[in-house]
Design an enzyme around this catalytic site. Sequence first.
Site, PDB file in Angstrom:
ATOM      1  N   GLU A   1      -0.447  -9.369  -1.491  1.00  0.00           N
ATOM      2  CA  GLU A   1      -1.889  -9.613  -1.398  1.00  0.00           C
ATOM      3  C   GLU A   1      -2.558  -9.493  -2.763  1.00  0.00           C
ATOM      4  OE1 GLU A   1      -2.298  -6.744   1.877  1.00  0.00           O
ATOM      5  OE2 GLU A   1      -3.376  -8.330   2.930  1.00  0.00           O
TER       6      GLU A   1
ATOM      7  N   ALA B   1       0.874  -1.178   0.000  1.00  0.00           N
ATOM      8  CA  ALA B   1       0.000   0.000   0.000  1.00  0.00           C
ATOM      9  C   ALA B   1       0.911   1.229   0.000  1.00  0.00           C
ATOM     10  CB  ALA B   1      -0.864  -0.011   1.253  1.00  0.00           C
TER      11      ALA B   1
ATOM     12  N   GLU C   1       3.734  -5.815   7.032  1.00  0.00           N
ATOM     13  CA  GLU C   1       2.873  -4.817   7.686  1.00  0.00           C
ATOM     14  C   GLU C   1       3.137  -4.717   9.185  1.00  0.00           C
ATOM     15  OE1 GLU C   1       1.967  -6.997   5.452  1.00  0.00           O
ATOM     16  OE2 GLU C   1       0.451  -6.190   4.094  1.00  0.00           O
TER      17      GLU C   1
ATOM     18  N   GLY D   1       0.513  -5.211   0.520  1.00  0.00           N
ATOM     19  CA  GLY D   1      -0.585  -5.203  -0.453  1.00  0.00           C
ATOM     20  C   GLY D   1      -0.145  -5.724  -1.809  1.00  0.00           C
TER      21      GLY D   1
HETATM   22  N1  T1G Z   1       4.712   3.396   0.108  1.00  0.00           N
HETATM   23  C1  T1G Z   1       5.226   4.594  -0.264  1.00  0.00           C
HETATM   24  N2  T1G Z   1       6.534   4.807  -0.522  1.00  0.00           N
HETATM   25  C2  T1G Z   1       7.362   3.748  -0.376  1.00  0.00           C
HETATM   26  C3  T1G Z   1       6.898   2.477   0.011  1.00  0.00           C
HETATM   27  C4  T1G Z   1       5.510   2.321   0.254  1.00  0.00           C
HETATM   28  N3  T1G Z   1       4.984   1.157   0.576  1.00  0.00           N
HETATM   29  N4  T1G Z   1       7.975   1.643   0.058  1.00  0.00           N
HETATM   30  C5  T1G Z   1       9.045   2.364  -0.293  1.00  0.00           C
HETATM   31  N5  T1G Z   1       8.681   3.624  -0.549  1.00  0.00           N
HETATM   32  C6  T1G Z   1       9.568   4.702  -0.993  1.00  0.00           C
HETATM   33  C7  T1G Z   1      10.600   5.059   0.061  1.00  0.00           C
HETATM   34  O1  T1G Z   1      10.048   5.985   0.967  1.00  0.00           O
HETATM   35  C8  T1G Z   1      11.686   5.666  -0.821  1.00  0.00           C
HETATM   36  O2  T1G Z   1      11.203   6.952  -1.188  1.00  0.00           O
HETATM   37  C9  T1G Z   1      11.639   4.815  -2.084  1.00  0.00           C
HETATM   38  O3  T1G Z   1      10.316   4.224  -2.098  1.00  0.00           O
HETATM   39  C10 T1G Z   1      12.676   3.714  -2.103  1.00  0.00           C
HETATM   40  O4  T1G Z   1      12.523   2.985  -0.886  1.00  0.00           O
HETATM   41  C11 T1G Z   1      -2.917  -3.173   2.697  1.00  0.00           C
HETATM   42  C12 T1G Z   1      -1.523  -1.892   4.567  1.00  0.00           C
HETATM   43  C13 T1G Z   1      10.365  -1.854  -1.124  1.00  0.00           C
HETATM   44  C14 T1G Z   1      12.124  -3.154   0.109  1.00  0.00           C
HETATM   45  O5  T1G Z   1       6.135  -2.190   4.224  1.00  0.00           O
HETATM   46  O6  T1G Z   1      10.470  -2.289   2.547  1.00  0.00           O
HETATM   47  O7  T1G Z   1       0.751  -2.896   2.164  1.00  0.00           O
HETATM   48  O8  T1G Z   1      13.082   8.279  -0.223  1.00  0.00           O
HETATM   49  O9  T1G Z   1      14.758   3.623   0.023  1.00  0.00           O
HETATM   50  O10 T1G Z   1      16.039   0.154   0.175  1.00  0.00           O
HETATM   51  O11 T1G Z   1      -1.937  -4.991   3.766  1.00  0.00           O
HETATM   52  O12 T1G Z   1      11.160   0.411   0.486  1.00  0.00           O
HETATM   53  O13 T1G Z   1      13.097   7.615  -2.637  1.00  0.00           O
HETATM   54  O14 T1G Z   1      11.448   9.333  -1.807  1.00  0.00           O
HETATM   55  O15 T1G Z   1      13.375   1.756   1.072  1.00  0.00           O
HETATM   56  O16 T1G Z   1      15.468  -0.493  -2.251  1.00  0.00           O
HETATM   57  C15 T1G Z   1       3.698  -2.794   3.150  1.00  0.00           C
HETATM   58  C16 T1G Z   1       8.049  -0.902   2.606  1.00  0.00           C
HETATM   59  C17 T1G Z   1       2.974  -1.483   3.227  1.00  0.00           C
HETATM   60  C18 T1G Z   1       7.272  -2.142   2.155  1.00  0.00           C
HETATM   61  C19 T1G Z   1      12.715  -1.108  -1.204  1.00  0.00           C
HETATM   62  N6  T1G Z   1       4.922  -2.637   2.400  1.00  0.00           N
HETATM   63  N7  T1G Z   1       9.154  -0.634   1.708  1.00  0.00           N
HETATM   64  O17 T1G Z   1      13.834  -0.862  -0.385  1.00  0.00           O
HETATM   65  O18 T1G Z   1      14.429   1.459  -1.219  1.00  0.00           O
HETATM   66  S1  T1G Z   1       1.518  -1.595   4.210  1.00  0.00           S
HETATM   67  C20 T1G Z   1       6.070  -2.314   3.023  1.00  0.00           C
HETATM   68  C21 T1G Z   1      10.304  -1.353   1.802  1.00  0.00           C
HETATM   69  C22 T1G Z   1       0.481  -2.562   3.295  1.00  0.00           C
HETATM   70  C23 T1G Z   1      -1.609  -3.811   3.047  1.00  0.00           C
HETATM   71  C24 T1G Z   1      -0.761  -3.009   3.959  1.00  0.00           C
HETATM   72  C25 T1G Z   1      11.426  -0.900   0.921  1.00  0.00           C
HETATM   73  C26 T1G Z   1      11.638  -1.772  -0.336  1.00  0.00           C
HETATM   74  P1  T1G Z   1      12.290   8.118  -1.484  1.00  0.00           P
HETATM   75  P2  T1G Z   1      13.830   2.469  -0.137  1.00  0.00           P
HETATM   76  P3  T1G Z   1      15.052   0.036  -0.920  1.00  0.00           P
END
Ligand code: T1G
Length: 697
Positions: free
Chosen positions: A105, A63, A125, A102
């Site tokens: 999912e 998400a 999450e 997501g």
């Molecule tokens: N949403 C928005 N921005 C995100 C993002 C996300 N989910 N994930 C990463 N970014 C941005 C981050 O802020 C950075 O931005 C850029 O992408 C690169 O990230 C309904 C509710 C994917 C493994 O928890 O683990 O889904 O600084 O520097 O080291 O059930 O990002 O460049 O402007 O970390 O290569 C679940 C979180 C969400 C994944 C990549 N998903 N992200 O790592 O790059 S909740 C997560 C990560 C959800 C559902 C629920 C990592 C990465 P900027 P980065 P990276």
Amino acid sequence: MSEVVTYNRDGSVGVITVNYPPVNALGHAVRSGLLAALNQGLADAEAKVLLLVCEGRTFIAGADIREFGKPIQEPVLPEVMNQFENSSKPVIAAIHGTALGGGLETALGCHYRVALGSAKVGLPEVKLGLLPGAGGTQRLPRLTGARKALEMITTGDFVAAPQALELGIVDAVEAGDDIREVGLAYARKAVEEGWPVRRVRDLTDKVEADKGSEVFDEFRAALEKKARGLFSPFKCVDAVEAAFTLPFDEGLQRERALFSECMASPQRAGLIHAFFAEREVSKVKGLAKDTPVRDVNSVGIIGAGTMGGGIAMNFANVGIPVTLVEVKQEALDKGLGVIRKNYENSAKKGRISQQQVEERMALITGSLTYDDFKDADMVIEAVFENMAIKKEIFAKLDAVCKPGAILASNTSTLDIDEIASATARPQDVVGMHFFSPANVMKLLENVRGSQTSDEVKATVMAVAKKIKKVGVLVGNCYGFVGNRMLHKRGAEAMALVNEGATPQQVDKVLTDLGYPMGQFAMSDLAGIDVGYRIRQERRNSGEDVPLSWLDKLAEQDRLGQKTMAGVYRYEEGSRKPIPDPAVDAIIEEFRKEQGITPRQITDQEILERCMFVMINEGAKILEEGIADRSLDIDIVWIYGYGFPAYRGGPMFWADQIGLDTILNAVEKYYDELGGDQWQPSALLKKLVADGRSFGDL
Ligand code: T1G
């Protein structure tokens, strides 16, 4: 048609493509685009099978976290998933990069999943204080069974493609790196062989097998220890359990209700703040993104003690050769022996292979002469906290090291400008404050001197990333950001015991807040003599540093874990702090000597005096520009001192409490106790007057 999700047909395959950099997060535009593209595919008579694929570095990574806390815009993700799952045509997800949250999912809402061998999947999450809220807790267990689903969802750990195949999360893993081609080939096969729609929700064998299993209570019991104080891991177990006790649609409703509870919790706010803050700190205010970065392909380290050895390991771990210099062969051999022992321990625990032990040890060369630094790109000094010694060392480095070499000090408190004054190259001098144990703690507090060049600042921040640390660039003052605030907390903790509290009462207030260790257990770990030496140095330089019962411990050689007795006592082979009546007697005697009549002290007073004095100091640090943003302070404390990430860091936590509450308490203690540390910060007063928070800065 949205520009972030497009539809086109390739033969009999209808291709839905997501292109929403940087990680194809499921923002509103993507969600509505997915539905529009799905409907186009369903209406396209020539399309027999639909393929979902992403452009860029990764499949959908979850998400869009930036939307959290804002009003939700339709369609919500579960609705998108349901429409994909109820598609009349088989939908195939082609996964590359990291299909997370997501994103996974979404793939589980499809009917088949193919992944590149390099791909990873996960439901992280829980690391954001949440749980999978788009069917993950109901669909994943139908593929993997209860135990594996609980493991993945309560840890948030990623699973590599081959393991995902074994677990049934993906149906095929293909070599190659062009996910579109791999996806199309797989989809054409589905067309040729006439694969049916196969909804995960209809799979029942794993549910039947684990119905009534004890595994849920087993995980709850384990979480009581591992996830102390956390909210969402327990909700994750409840949600997964619903997959085994309720019909699918009711299970989805249960998941949604639990997800909403997590979304509303302050822990979600704290963890998401920490997630973005960890990424923001690498964007240093005032430092141009294209600032040149120097190559650091060889490193010298002075001092093979605990810190020097740990620092050396960070560089060897990423393949950078290290020259480790000591003054005596015996100290050098001891230091190298400790490094080898640390690596052997990691190998024993299966974290690295024996071959990696040897490879890394081969990268660390011992030496007794500074001459071996002549080609080093960077030299890090890690010796005693004594300014005279450090200046002597930096003068020698200045003479030996090549032009452009970066000269860094691992000092935890001392003046970088004064150290730089011992050289003719202050622009190349910088602080790189590692936290003990240096090969474990993630924080690297980089300290800019007044003359440190932008190139050197950019380089040490790049080095932090390279050695897998979280680098924070801070200004130069006594204790920089972390220790300057820690010393205020430590002084209050000591005074509270002088006044009547017990060390264990103070420590419990801090561990109840979520710290892994209390103030005095931490003093025993670091060594009571460390703090004692710093206090004596400051007394010798004329500062008014009140005597304390801790000084008595140091003078009686009760130095902490290393002497099996300090504030607490320790049994052979155990690090468990045990209250020691002998210390109570020392404290009592000290109070008598000082004419102090002990009083009952409430936990609330302990919490306020230990924490609000830190926040007041943090506000002064912001006022002085020692930290650029309050989130920099939050990250220093989360990664340097174990402040609970689910509270977002001390400054975020202060915002959640309300700065007016903080200021009222600071003013109260200033009246009662006096002392600079309680002098209310001007910034704190201004923020309260303006009705703003630290996060608004
Ligand atoms: N949403 C928005 N921005 C995100 C993002 C996300 N989910 N994930 C990463 N970014 C941005 C981050 O802020 C950075 O931005 C850029 O992408 C690169 O990230 C309904 C509710 C994917 C493994 O928890 O683990 O889904 O600084 O520097 O080291 O059930 O990002 O460049 O402007 O970390 O290569 C679940 C979180 C969400 C994944 C990549 N998903 N992200 O790592 O790059 S909740 C997560 C990560 C959800 C559902 C629920 C990592 C990465 P900027 P980065 P990276």
